[in-house]
Enzyme design. Sequence first.
Site, PDB file in Angstrom:
ATOM      1  CG  ASN A  39      28.219  43.441  44.804  1.00  0.00           C
ATOM      2  OD1 ASN A  39      27.362  43.521  43.928  1.00  0.00           O
ATOM      3  ND2 ASN A  39      29.446  43.905  44.649  1.00  0.00           N
ATOM      4  CB  ALA A  66      26.391  45.937  35.911  1.00  0.00           C
ATOM      5  CG  HIS A 108      34.835  39.069  37.340  1.00  0.00           C
ATOM      6  ND1 HIS A 108      35.932  39.060  38.181  1.00  0.00           N
ATOM      7  CD2 HIS A 108      35.249  39.603  36.170  1.00  0.00           C
ATOM      8  CE1 HIS A 108      36.971  39.565  37.528  1.00  0.00           C
ATOM      9  NE2 HIS A 108      36.595  39.899  36.323  1.00  0.00           N
ATOM     10  CG  ASP A 139      36.815  35.358  37.631  1.00  0.00           C
ATOM     11  OD1 ASP A 139      35.990  35.328  38.561  1.00  0.00           O
ATOM     12  OD2 ASP A 139      37.808  36.115  37.621  1.00  0.00           O
ATOM     13  CD  GLU A 161      37.077  22.567  37.702  1.00  0.00           C
ATOM     14  OE1 GLU A 161      36.023  22.607  38.369  1.00  0.00           O
ATOM     15  OE2 GLU A 161      37.103  22.271  36.499  1.00  0.00           O
ATOM     16  CG  LEU A 212      36.244  29.714  47.345  1.00  0.00           C
ATOM     17  CD1 LEU A 212      34.717  29.658  47.236  1.00  0.00           C
ATOM     18  CD2 LEU A 212      36.691  29.551  48.801  1.00  0.00           C
TER      19      LEU A 212
HETATM   20  C1  GAR Z   1      32.972  44.382  43.614  1.00  0.00           C
HETATM   21  O1  GAR Z   1      33.188  45.260  42.536  1.00  0.00           O
HETATM   22  C2  GAR Z   1      33.052  42.948  43.137  1.00  0.00           C
HETATM   23  O2  GAR Z   1      32.500  42.745  41.882  1.00  0.00           O
HETATM   24  C3  GAR Z   1      34.528  42.740  43.120  1.00  0.00           C
HETATM   25  O3  GAR Z   1      35.005  43.391  44.279  1.00  0.00           O
HETATM   26  C4  GAR Z   1      34.126  44.476  44.613  1.00  0.00           C
HETATM   27  C5  GAR Z   1      33.676  44.299  46.037  1.00  0.00           C
HETATM   28  O4  GAR Z   1      32.842  45.334  46.459  1.00  0.00           O
HETATM   29  N1  GAR Z   1      34.856  41.343  43.088  1.00  0.00           N
HETATM   30  C6  GAR Z   1      35.910  40.866  42.446  1.00  0.00           C
HETATM   31  O5  GAR Z   1      36.734  41.558  41.893  1.00  0.00           O
HETATM   32  C7  GAR Z   1      36.034  39.335  42.473  1.00  0.00           C
HETATM   33  N2  GAR Z   1      36.986  38.886  41.506  1.00  0.00           N
HETATM   34  P1  GAR Z   1      31.844  45.180  47.686  1.00  0.00           P
HETATM   35  O6  GAR Z   1      32.620  44.588  48.855  1.00  0.00           O
HETATM   36  O7  GAR Z   1      31.415  46.594  47.969  1.00  0.00           O
HETATM   37  O8  GAR Z   1      30.699  44.287  47.248  1.00  0.00           O
END
Ligand code: GAR
Length: 202
Positions: free
Chosen positions: A16, A178, A108, A149, A146, A92
């Site tokens: 990401n 997405a 998310h 999600d 706080e 956080l």
């Molecule tokens: C991604 O799928 C992101 O949406 C998820 O972790 C992955 C990280 O991938 N985040 C969560 O689950 C947060 N609750 P990346 O390091 O390749 O971006």
Amino acid sequence: MLTARIAVLVSGGGTNLQALIDCQARGGLKSGGLSLVIADKAGVGAIGRAESAGIPCQVIPRRGPDFEGKVLSALEAHRIDMVVLAGFLGILSGGFVRSFPGPIINIHPALIPSFCGKGFYGLRVHQAALDYGVKVTGATVHYVNEIPDGGKIILQKAVDVLPGDTPEMLQRRVMEQAEWVLLPQAAEMVAAQIVREKENTL
Ligand code: GAR
């Protein structure tokens, strides 16, 4: 032109983060600049991506002393206007969210309010979606408050679950269709809002 200084918090491979870097490189992040990457663990793939893109990168261990205080100091030192959680797998505290004056946004890998909150991260989210048997999942970018999600939704995109999907296959499809699309779009929207506010106070 005024731009918003963006910090990206990461915990893993950083795909990401890469989507944000690529978007900036093709001029799609025109209201913001990627100014700092903070990794909460040494040795994660996201660090190399930040370094290759020439973005200052700091490792602040999440399980080390005063993690949030150190992150807040780094954000202040780099005059950061907004924070993007891009595959940041910690939660956080409310105190942190109240202490940072700008917006914090998170990606998310599900359609909130499904498969979200404490314990839902990474592949676990996709495993839960497959276990439940949903036929559609997706990704959500939201403001961080706080409640894990729980903040206001900025953008959301649906992705089909296909017969025979494994958590890994579903994760990859949700990322490609997405996450990597939505996160840069949302970052630009929030950065543009910051720029408008800055211009109004000039
Ligand atoms: C991604 O799928 C992101 O949406 C998820 O972790 C992955 C990280 O991938 N985040 C969560 O689950 C947060 N609750 P990346 O390091 O390749 O971006």
